[in-house]
Structure formats: structure tokens, C-alpha cells
Design a protein around this motif. Structure first.
Motif, PDB file in Angstrom:
ATOM      1  N   GLY A  48     -44.864  21.492  10.294  1.00 34.28           N
ATOM      2  CA  GLY A  48     -44.021  21.072   9.154  1.00 34.28           C
ATOM      3  C   GLY A  48     -43.663  19.605   9.369  1.00 34.28           C
ATOM      4  O   GLY A  48     -43.438  18.873   8.221  1.00 34.28           O
ATOM      5  N   ALA A  49     -43.420  19.262  10.735  1.00 32.71           N
ATOM      6  CA  ALA A  49     -43.051  17.779  10.868  1.00 32.71           C
ATOM      7  C   ALA A  49     -44.147  16.617  10.437  1.00 32.71           C
ATOM      8  O   ALA A  49     -43.846  15.928   9.632  1.00 32.71           O
ATOM      9  N   ALA A  50     -45.305  17.310  10.760  1.00 29.74           N
ATOM     10  CA  ALA A  50     -46.514  16.558  10.399  1.00 29.74           C
ATOM     11  C   ALA A  50     -46.741  16.335   8.803  1.00 29.74           C
ATOM     12  O   ALA A  50     -46.816  15.231   8.147  1.00 29.74           O
ATOM     13  N   GLU A  51     -46.496  17.422   8.088  1.00 24.73           N
ATOM     14  CA  GLU A  51     -46.445  17.449   6.643  1.00 24.73           C
ATOM     15  C   GLU A  51     -45.314  16.512   6.080  1.00 24.73           C
ATOM     16  O   GLU A  51     -45.501  15.961   5.007  1.00 24.73           O
ATOM     17  N   ALA A  52     -44.199  16.487   6.808  1.00 22.26           N
ATOM     18  CA  ALA A  52     -43.129  15.829   6.342  1.00 22.26           C
ATOM     19  C   ALA A  52     -43.363  14.545   6.339  1.00 22.26           C
ATOM     20  O   ALA A  52     -43.032  13.483   5.426  1.00 22.26           O
ATOM     21  N   ASP A  53     -43.939  14.052   7.565  1.00 22.38           N
ATOM     22  CA  ASP A  53     -44.561  12.637   7.769  1.00 22.38           C
ATOM     23  C   ASP A  53     -45.283  12.249   6.630  1.00 22.38           C
ATOM     24  O   ASP A  53     -45.431  11.098   6.123  1.00 22.38           O
ATOM     25  N   LEU A  54     -46.115  12.977   6.199  1.00 20.79           N
ATOM     26  CA  LEU A  54     -47.222  12.653   5.212  1.00 20.79           C
ATOM     27  C   LEU A  54     -46.635  12.538   3.792  1.00 20.79           C
ATOM     28  O   LEU A  54     -47.338  11.658   3.109  1.00 20.79           O
ATOM     29  N   THR A  55     -45.457  13.327   3.600  1.00 21.65           N
ATOM     30  CA  THR A  55     -45.116  13.167   2.303  1.00 21.65           C
ATOM     31  C   THR A  55     -44.270  11.744   2.316  1.00 21.65           C
ATOM     32  O   THR A  55     -44.168  11.216   1.289  1.00 21.65           O
ATOM     33  N   VAL A  56     -43.597  11.453   3.330  1.00 21.68           N
ATOM     34  CA  VAL A  56     -42.860  10.094   3.393  1.00 21.68           C
ATOM     35  C   VAL A  56     -43.988   9.071   3.452  1.00 21.68           C
ATOM     36  O   VAL A  56     -43.651   7.972   2.640  1.00 21.68           O
ATOM     37  N   LEU A  57     -44.976   9.070   4.111  1.00 15.51           N
ATOM     38  CA  LEU A  57     -46.117   8.182   4.030  1.00 15.51           C
ATOM     39  C   LEU A  57     -46.660   8.029   2.457  1.00 15.51           C
ATOM     40  O   LEU A  57     -47.092   6.996   1.918  1.00 15.51           O
ATOM     41  N   ASP A  58     -46.718   9.215   1.842  1.00 14.49           N
ATOM     42  CA  ASP A  58     -47.225   9.143   0.174  1.00 14.49           C
ATOM     43  C   ASP A  58     -46.299   8.323  -0.572  1.00 14.49           C
ATOM     44  O   ASP A  58     -46.571   7.524  -1.233  1.00 14.49           O
ATOM     45  N   HIS A  59     -44.849   8.526  -0.196  1.00 12.55           N
ATOM     46  CA  HIS A  59     -43.906   7.541  -1.007  1.00 12.55           C
ATOM     47  C   HIS A  59     -44.069   5.979  -0.523  1.00 12.55           C
ATOM     48  O   HIS A  59     -43.890   5.392  -1.522  1.00 12.55           O
ATOM     49  N   GLU A  60     -44.071   5.778   0.769  1.00 16.25           N
ATOM     50  CA  GLU A  60     -44.090   4.660   1.108  1.00 16.25           C
ATOM     51  C   GLU A  60     -45.450   3.842   0.684  1.00 16.25           C
ATOM     52  O   GLU A  60     -45.477   2.657   0.362  1.00 16.25           O
TER      53      GLU A  60
END
Length: 136
Positions: free
Chosen positions: A73-85
């Protein structure tokens, strides 16, 4: 090209290069996060296989799966943040590139207008010289 145009183009080029580096850094972080997710998926499969073969491992599997879900879940959340970034960085890079092209266009128009004005001055000078020769 005038000094002000060269300065604007140089500043714009620097901004484009900086944003390209930022985008590359985000892309590297994204690849790392995707790799982390792939490793987590592989690890859970290994643990499930181990649980099928070993009763002690089977007892611990639920605890492992709980921790695994948290890490995933933490890795997927990081991926979501990176998508926006990444989206923001791409938009900023596109805007900076458009600004650079505008400055280059204005500089080129300024240069062409200077050439045209010089040509007109030269033509006027030759016309005046021709009139003087006729009159004189």
C-alpha cells in the motif's frame, strides 16, 4: 541577436534543462518504486509456496501478509504521488519549452527587422546618391 534576446534564450534554456533533469529524476524514482512493487509481489509468492510446504511457515503467513499489504500500500501510494509529480513536471517542461520557442521567435523577428531596416537605409542612401549624381 541582441543581448537581451540572448539572455532570455539562455535563461529559458537553463529552465528547460533543469526541468528535464527533474523529470528524469522523477522517472528514476518511479522505476525504483515499480521495481519495489515487483519484488514485493515475488516475495509474497515465495512465502505462499513456503507456507504450503511448511506448517510453521503457514502459521506465520497471515502476519506476513498483513505486513506485506502495508508495504505494498505504501509503495502504491508512492507511485500515485509520483504520477502526479511526473504530470506536473511534464506540464512545466512543456510550458518552459514553449516560452523558449517564443523567445527564439521574437529574437529572430528582431534580427530580420534589423536586416530589413538596414536594407532600407542602404536603398535610401543609394537613391540619394543617384539623385545627387543626376542633379549634379
Amino acid at each position: 541577436m541582441t543581448a537581451w534576446a540572448q539572455s532570455l534564450i539562455r535563461i529559458s534554456n537553463y529552465e528547460v534543462e533543469t526541468l528535464q533533469k527533474r523529470l528524469a529524476e522523477i522517472t528514476a524514482r518511479r522505476a525504483s518504486t515499480e521495481m519495489r512493487l515487483a519484488v514485493l509481489d515475488a516475495e509474497v509468492e515465495i512465502e505462499r509456496e513456503r507456507a504450503r510446504a511448511d506448517a510453521d511457515a503457514a502459521m506465520l503467513l497471515q502476519s506476513y501478509l498483513h505486513g506485506w499489504k502495508l508495504r505494498k500500500g505504501a509503495a502504491e501510494a508512492d507511485l500515485t504521488v509520483l504520477d502526479h509529480e511526473e504530470e506536473g513536471a511534464r506540464d512545466a517542461l512543456t510550458s518552459a519549452f514553449e516560452e523558449l520557442k517564443k523567445f527564439e521567435h521574437v529574437a529572430e523577428l528582431t534580427r530580420l527587422n534589423a536586416v530589413i531596416a538596414a536594407g532600407k537605409r542602404e536603398t535610401a542612401a543609394f537613391d540619394e546618391l543617384g539623385l545627387r549624381r543626376r542633379a549634379g
